[in-house]
Design an enzyme around this catalytic site. Structure first.
Site, PDB file in Angstrom:
ATOM      1  N   GLY A  36       0.927  -1.258   0.139  1.00 42.91           N
ATOM      2  CA  GLY A  36       0.040  -0.083  -0.071  1.00 42.91           C
ATOM      3  C   GLY A  36       0.861   1.447  -0.004  1.00 42.91           C
ATOM      4  O   GLY A  36       0.455   2.300  -0.490  1.00 42.91           O
ATOM      5  N   ALA A  37       2.030   1.041   0.578  1.00 41.00           N
ATOM      6  CA  ALA A  37       2.960   2.368   0.592  1.00 41.00           C
ATOM      7  C   ALA A  37       4.146   2.106  -0.509  1.00 41.00           C
ATOM      8  O   ALA A  37       3.894   1.787  -1.556  1.00 41.00           O
ATOM      9  CB  ALA A  37       3.491   2.587   1.979  1.00 41.00           C
ATOM     10  N   GLY A  40       9.954  -1.819   0.131  1.00 43.00           N
ATOM     11  CA  GLY A  40      10.824  -1.605   1.120  1.00 43.00           C
ATOM     12  C   GLY A  40      10.416  -1.736   2.612  1.00 43.00           C
ATOM     13  O   GLY A  40      10.902  -1.937   3.503  1.00 43.00           O
ATOM     14  N   GLY A  41       9.113  -1.433   2.505  1.00 45.72           N
ATOM     15  CA  GLY A  41       8.377  -1.467   4.104  1.00 45.72           C
ATOM     16  C   GLY A  41       9.016  -0.235   5.147  1.00 45.72           C
ATOM     17  O   GLY A  41       9.776   0.635   4.509  1.00 45.72           O
ATOM     18  N   HIS A 451      45.609  -8.107   9.493  1.00 44.04           N
ATOM     19  CA  HIS A 451      46.020  -7.026  10.257  1.00 44.04           C
ATOM     20  C   HIS A 451      46.183  -6.082   9.403  1.00 44.04           C
ATOM     21  O   HIS A 451      46.760  -5.930   8.167  1.00 44.04           O
ATOM     22  CB  HIS A 451      47.453  -7.591  10.969  1.00 44.04           C
TER      23      HIS A 451
END
Length: 472
Positions: A36-37, A40-41, A451
């Site tokens: 709905g938007a 990717g939430g 290292h």
């Protein structure tokens, strides 16, 4: 109204949902995803990614400001820096847009049909999609329904969100202008991450937490360096205090009192904005989830170790299934569900799920702490290696903190890793992999570490647990 038939229907385009859809597409499953938007939430749009972008921006600003005011041992001198907040937000939004666009491209590549709109569940095989005006645009019939609806911030009845004065993390990540003073209600990772950002950008910040210390989900030894840093930054801490309501009269702020003492006198804290960050809860309302009559576990949907719900061919992953509400957990579950539906045999049985707190300094915890290991009945070996003895940390001017390992005393099997310090989030993969592979202290101690790196401290920690650290 268009009717669509699909093998897998995914509700929610967040990390769990889009990963499930991509993997399903790779496996040849006919897949449809409803969002709905933005794709990717919460994670990509109003959570993980934008918050880390602002954490970086705030850290860089604080660094150059310190160089201007105090000078630098590196020989760097600067004039007083200025912050173009509009440009900062545009940079953050650019990262979000790039990532969400990338998700869209990946879904398209795998021939996943993405439908923009809000799902309304009719039954376990049927979902209708409505647009912003409430009109039904699609009716979808599916063989498998995957719930990946995520979570939402928890609101306090005494401090309801208004999007302006009383805000959630959503609004805190995109303010048009910075307030002079911010009150953060909640001393967990969301509240502290954002509180530190605002403080480094020049905002006066106060944190109210009912527990006796910050970050109560982490053990006290890990949180001490963060507490010290908060004090150095000038963040006001009101521990063992609870908010009882908004400030009286026309003032903006909150009334607080000692936690658990209803007879105590209240104190007024004034501010321009109040960020309520007391946690998140599964998003189980607004899409007729109740029509499925699923077995629940409190607010969350109950699932087994394959993410099956109590209804056949209805699956649930991520935050809607409860704690831990972590994007990487949702991703792993989504990939697994797609593979199970395609016929593969999978179970969600990770040895451990890493938890990372992007405060200053950062915290990583994977597996059992010493106290947790002892409570589980283990005799343990535990050792720490300080970053003050690590050459790479010195060159980064960030020598605070340490790495800690926890292992069984009898056979040296590693049970947990913890770390606090600069950049330690990047060590989470090594910690998780050693636990997933059932590593022993000797395995890590005898692995050659490059290292100079922070990762050398992992080897030194294992060596110290065995009684022969080389650099401390």
């Amino acid at each position: 109204m268009q009717t669509i038939h699909t093998q897998l229907l995914v509700l929610g385009g967040g990390p769990g949902g889009y990963i499930a859809a991509i993997r399903a597409g790779q496996l040849g499953l006919q897949t449809t995803l409803i969002e709905g938007a933005a794709l990717g939430g919460t994670c990509l749009n109003i959570g993980c990614i934008p918050s880390k972008a602002l954490i970086h921006a705030a850290g860089e600003f604080a660094r150059v400001q310190a160089y201007a005011e105090q000078g630098s041992d590196l020989g760097i001198s600067l004039q007083q820096p200025a912050l173009d907040w509009t440009k900062t937000l545009a940079w953050k939004d650019g990262i979000v847009k790039q990532l969400t666009s990338g998700v869209g491209a990946l879904l398209k590549r795998q021939k996943v049909q993405v439908i923009e709109g809000w799902a309304q569940i009719i039954d376990g095989k049927t979902v209708e999609v409505r647009d912003a005006a409430g009109s039904t645009t699609h009716r979808i019939q599916c063989e498998h329904l995957l719930l990946a609806n995520g979570s939402v911030p928890i609101a306090l009845p005494i401090l309801p969100f208004d999007g302006k004065t009383i805000i959630s993390s959503t609004e805190a990540l995109s303010p048009r202008q910075l307030p002079n003073k911010l009150i953060v209600v909640g001393g967990g990772y969301i509240g502290l991450e954002l509180g530190i950002v605002y403080r480094k950008l020049g905002v006066q910040v106060a944190v109210v937490e009912a527990a006796e210390r910050i970050l109560p989900a982490y053990d006290a030894e890990l949180t001490k360096p963060v507490h010290t840093r908060l004090e150095q930054l000038g963040i006001e801490l009101y521990l063992k205090h609870q908010v009882v309501g908004p400030a009286k009269g026309k003032a903006t702020g909150v009334e607080i009192r000692p936690a658990g003492d209803e007879n105590a006198k209240t104190t007024t804290l004034k501010a321009d904005q109040i960020l309520v960050a007391v946690g998140r809860k599964p998003r189980t309302e607004g899409f007729q989830l109740e029509s499925l009559q699923l077995t629940m576990k409190g607010r969350a949907v109950l699932v087994d170790d394959q993410c099956k719900t109590s209804m056949k061919n209805v699956w649930a992953i991520g935050d809607i299934t409860g704690e831990p509400m972590l994007a990487h957990r949702a991703m792993a579950q989504g990939e697994m569900v797609a593979e199970i539906i395609s016929g593969k045999k999978r179970h969600f049985q990770p040895q451990q799920i890493p938890a990372v707190c992007f405060t200053d300094p950062e915290i990583v915890s994977v597996g059992l702490s010493p106290a947790e290991a002892k409570a589980a009945g283990h005799e343990v070996l535990s050792a720490q290696f300080p970053f003050a003895a690590n050459g790479r940390a010195m060159t980064l001017e960030d020598t605070g903190g340490f790495i800690r390992v926890v292992a069984r005393k009898d056979n040296h099997r590693i049970l947990g890793w913890q770390a606090v310090g600069g950049h330690v989030a990047e060590l989470a993969a090594a910690f998780s992999q050693s636990l997933e592979m059932g590593a022993y202290l000797e395995d890590v101690a005898h692995t050659i570490h490059a290292h100079p790196t922070l990762g050398e401290a992992i080897q030194e920690t294992a060596l110290r647990a065995l009684g022969h650290a080389l650099h401390v």
